[in-house]
Design an enzyme around this catalytic site. Structure first.
Site, PDB file in Angstrom:
ATOM      1  N   SER A   1      52.393  71.899  16.468  1.00 47.32           N
ATOM      2  CA  SER A   1      52.407  70.765  17.389  1.00 47.32           C
ATOM      3  C   SER A   1      52.732  69.452  16.693  1.00 47.32           C
ATOM      4  O   SER A   1      53.770  69.311  16.070  1.00 47.32           O
ATOM      5  CB  SER A   1      51.068  70.711  18.115  1.00 47.32           C
ATOM      6  N   HIS A   2      51.789  68.521  16.737  1.00 49.22           N
ATOM      7  CA  HIS A   2      52.006  67.177  16.207  1.00 49.22           C
ATOM      8  C   HIS A   2      51.644  67.071  14.731  1.00 49.22           C
ATOM      9  O   HIS A   2      51.767  66.002  14.147  1.00 49.22           O
ATOM     10  CB  HIS A   2      51.146  66.207  16.997  1.00 49.22           C
TER      11      HIS A   2
ATOM     12  N   ASP B   1      56.169  64.930  20.930  1.00 52.29           N
ATOM     13  CA  ASP B   1      55.657  65.395  19.638  1.00 52.29           C
ATOM     14  C   ASP B   1      56.483  66.522  19.029  1.00 52.29           C
ATOM     15  O   ASP B   1      57.561  66.857  19.524  1.00 52.29           O
ATOM     16  CB  ASP B   1      54.191  65.828  19.777  1.00 52.29           C
TER      17      ASP B   1
ATOM     18  N   ASP C   1      56.485  69.786  18.981  1.00 50.46           N
ATOM     19  CA  ASP C   1      56.966  70.912  19.784  1.00 50.46           C
ATOM     20  C   ASP C   1      57.281  70.519  21.232  1.00 50.46           C
ATOM     21  O   ASP C   1      57.527  71.386  22.065  1.00 50.46           O
ATOM     22  CB  ASP C   1      55.950  72.058  19.748  1.00 50.46           C
TER      23      ASP C   1
ATOM     24  N   ASP D   1      55.480  69.090  23.708  1.00 50.10           N
ATOM     25  CA  ASP D   1      54.584  69.180  24.866  1.00 50.10           C
ATOM     26  C   ASP D   1      53.786  67.902  25.109  1.00 50.10           C
ATOM     27  O   ASP D   1      53.257  67.702  26.195  1.00 50.10           O
ATOM     28  CB  ASP D   1      53.668  70.418  24.784  1.00 50.10           C
ATOM     29  N   ARG D   2      53.701  67.026  24.108  1.00 52.41           N
ATOM     30  CA  ARG D   2      52.964  65.775  24.318  1.00 52.41           C
ATOM     31  C   ARG D   2      53.910  64.638  24.687  1.00 52.41           C
ATOM     32  O   ARG D   2      55.104  64.708  24.410  1.00 52.41           O
ATOM     33  CB  ARG D   2      52.220  65.373  23.046  1.00 52.41           C
TER      34      ARG D   2
ATOM     35  N   LYS E   1      51.616  71.862  28.674  1.00 50.65           N
ATOM     36  CA  LYS E   1      51.914  70.470  28.948  1.00 50.65           C
ATOM     37  C   LYS E   1      53.379  70.231  28.595  1.00 50.65           C
ATOM     38  O   LYS E   1      53.987  71.016  27.870  1.00 50.65           O
ATOM     39  CB  LYS E   1      50.976  69.565  28.183  1.00 50.65           C
TER      40      LYS E   1
END
Ligand code: G1P
Ligand code: ZN
Length: 543
Positions: free
Chosen positions: A113-114, A277, A279, A281-282, A376
């Site tokens: 992710s982030h 982010d 990947d 999703d944010r 998300k």
């Protein structure tokens, strides 16, 4: 090509957290580590013989190598088909969409992710179920159980598959289908949002900057914002995905998206700013001179989503993670929508979305999404905002002010204490948990504790229980402090303190959040003895 069974033994610490397994990249690269985990996933979901899987990741360091291993193992375990994003790239929401639209038996998403990427940074892998969402605890528990008893894994010895061009390649009995990572996701967005209205908005000279943070959304944003919607070239910043994200944290918040924030707060700010982010999703939403907190963004979208074609019939309900502010609850109450509070982690929204109990979901950690996928979705949120702005024809600041006047403002902030020794963080939480019953009625910084409880959640759809998901202190007047430990960190423990205060007086709606929250911040520190246990005089990160 030869199918081999490699003897192995359990490796400690392969327990998936809220977002799959996240570890240092070097750990994942260690002998048998990735292989053990992939075999445990396959075993934990009842094997993959004859199954189809979506596979892709955010392009971070080791993404390309890991995908080749996973493909060989899928072939070695008898899977029928792997749908892979070109060059191994798929944003998390695009992977979720592919799992659903192609009706596969789930997918493997490679991302931390982030978290930063690189040989000395972080890597991650998670399994998503056929509904496109992160695996529920029942599944991750089975996967973890397999990691504890594994004694061999199956892999096909072969050359790498060429993932640079779309099309089919056989790998033993496995068909590898390489697909454009952006195309079908972009089509989905065009169905949900009024692309014509957004195109017209850009045609009037509306300006925007989207910071892809050298991560996976670069190609998605270029295609959708600049190519399909006609945003000026240069709208997308840092649009080329890099294995180390250019050395930064690909986390869209005011701390890590600093350049964008400075631009948005300065004299040459464009009309709208956004970021996503690692990947994809944010999301972060910023207007000229105004940062929109994720909790406020969720509330605003709840109030205005009907302006987008995909949501014109209204929302079935809304859901937020428990630590997310109650701003969306106020919209739900005013509009007669059901409103759910779930534990942190997107997977808890899955059952509600599947059962049609909610259309819109969000987390304070920059996650917003809907029932269009089961993750998300950063670009989805950005397009939703653009659609709303295109219809309303007012600025972000005007829109938020009007929202606060109508619903009140939930001042909100999260304070993170990072890399705290695990025993100290646990002692803080245990100590507080033991004192919960003594707190009601006590006064801290002028605030009287109304309620103090541990958050346990029973899923209203499948009845599953998730206990001990945070400690919640509510004060008279509606202020709140929530304490929990992060489930996604890779070093030490991270203590998260979520602070909130409701304001309905129309003269006090435009304060600085940290100032508005000062008494709650002081009370939280006193109640949990944060400085004593962390040895810090303040948080490492304030968002
Ligand atoms: C964090 C966020 C949480 C989010 C998760 C995955 O988890 O707080 O909302 O779902 O990342 O993106 P945490 O580190 O707090 O466990
Ligand atoms: Zn992410």
């Amino acid at each position: 090509m030869e199918l081999i069974t490699v003897p192995t033994q359990p490796i400690e610490g392969q327990k998936p957290g809220t977002s799959g397994l996240r570890k240092k990249t070097r750990v994942f690269m260690g002998p048998h580590y990735l292989e053990n985990y992939v075999q445990s996933i396959f075993d934990g979901i009842g094997g993959v013989v004859g199954k189809s899987l979506v596979i892709g990741g955010d392009g971070r360091y080791f993404n390309d190598r890991a995908i080749q291993v996973i493909l060989r193992m899928a072939a070695g375990n008898g899977a029928a088909k792997a749908i892979v994003g070109r060059d191994g790239i798929l944003s998390t929401p695009a992977a979720s969409h592919l799992i659903r639209s192609r009706g596969t038996d789930g997918g493997l998403i490679l991302s931390a992710s982030h978290n930063p990427g690189g040989p000395e940074a972080d890597f991650g892998l998670k399994y998503n179920t056929p509904n496109g969402g992160p695996a529920p605890e029942s599944v991750t528990d089975r996967i973890y159980a397999r990691t504890q008893e594994i004694d061999s894994y199956r892999i096909l010895e072969s050359q790498d598959v060429d993932l640079s061009a779309d099309g089919m390649t056989p790998l033993g009995g496995l068909q590898v289908e390489v697909v454009d990572p952006v195309a079908s996701y972009a089509e989905l967005m065009a169905e949900l949002f009024d692309f014509e209205a957004i195109r017209a908005l850009f045609a009037t000279g509306f300006t925007m900057r989207f910071d892809a943070m050298h991560a996976v959304t670069g190609p998605y944003a270029l295609e959708i914002l600049e190519k399909r919607l006609g945003a000026a070239s240069g709208t997308v910043m840092n649009g080329t995905p890099l294995p180390d994200f250019g050395g930064g944290h690909p986390d869209p918040n005011p701390v890590w998206a600093k350049d964008l924030m400075e631009l948005m707060m300065g004299p040459d700010a464009p009309d709208f700013g956004a970021a996503s982010d690692g990947d994809g999703d944010r999301n972060m939403i910023v207007g000229r001179g105004l940062y929109v907190s994720p909790s406020d963004s969720l509330a605003l979208i709840a109030a205005q989503a009907h302006l987008a074609p995909g949501y014109s019939k209204g929302l079935a309900g809304v859901a937020r993670s428990m630590p997310t502010s109650g701003a969306v609850d106020r919209v739900a109450a005013a509009r007669g929508l059901s409103c759910h509070a779930t534990p942190t982690g997107w997977k808890f929204f899955g059952t509600l979305l599947d059962a049609g109990h909610a259309t819109l979901c969000g987390e304070e950690s920059a996650g917003t999404g809907s029932d269009h996928v089961r993750e998300k979705d950063g670009l989805w949120a950005v397009l939703m905002w653009l659609n709303i702005l295109a219809v309303k024809e007012i600025s972000v600041a005007e829109l938020m002010e009007a929202h606060w006047h109508e619903f009140g403002r939930n001042y909100y902030s999260r304070h993170d204490y990072e890399d705290v020794p695990a025993e100290r963080a646990a002692a803080l939480m245990d100590g507080l948990r033991q004192r919960l019953t003594t707190l009601p009625g006590q006064v801290f910084e002028g605030l009287t504790v109304k309620q103090a409880e541990q958050f346990d959640y029973e899923d209203p759809v499948d009845g599953s229980l998730a206990k001990n998901q945070g400690l919640v202190i509510t004060f008279d007047g509606g202020s709140r402090a929530v304490f929990r430990l992060s489930g996604t960190g890779t070093e030490g423990a991270t203590l998260r303190v979520y602070l909130e205060r409701l304001e309905t007086n129309s003269d006090s709606l435009l304060l600085d959040a940290q100032i508005a929250l000062a008494p709650v911040i002081g009370a939280a520190d006193e109640i949990a003895e944060i400085s004593r246990w962390t040895g810090r005089s303040g948080p490492d990160v304030i968002t």
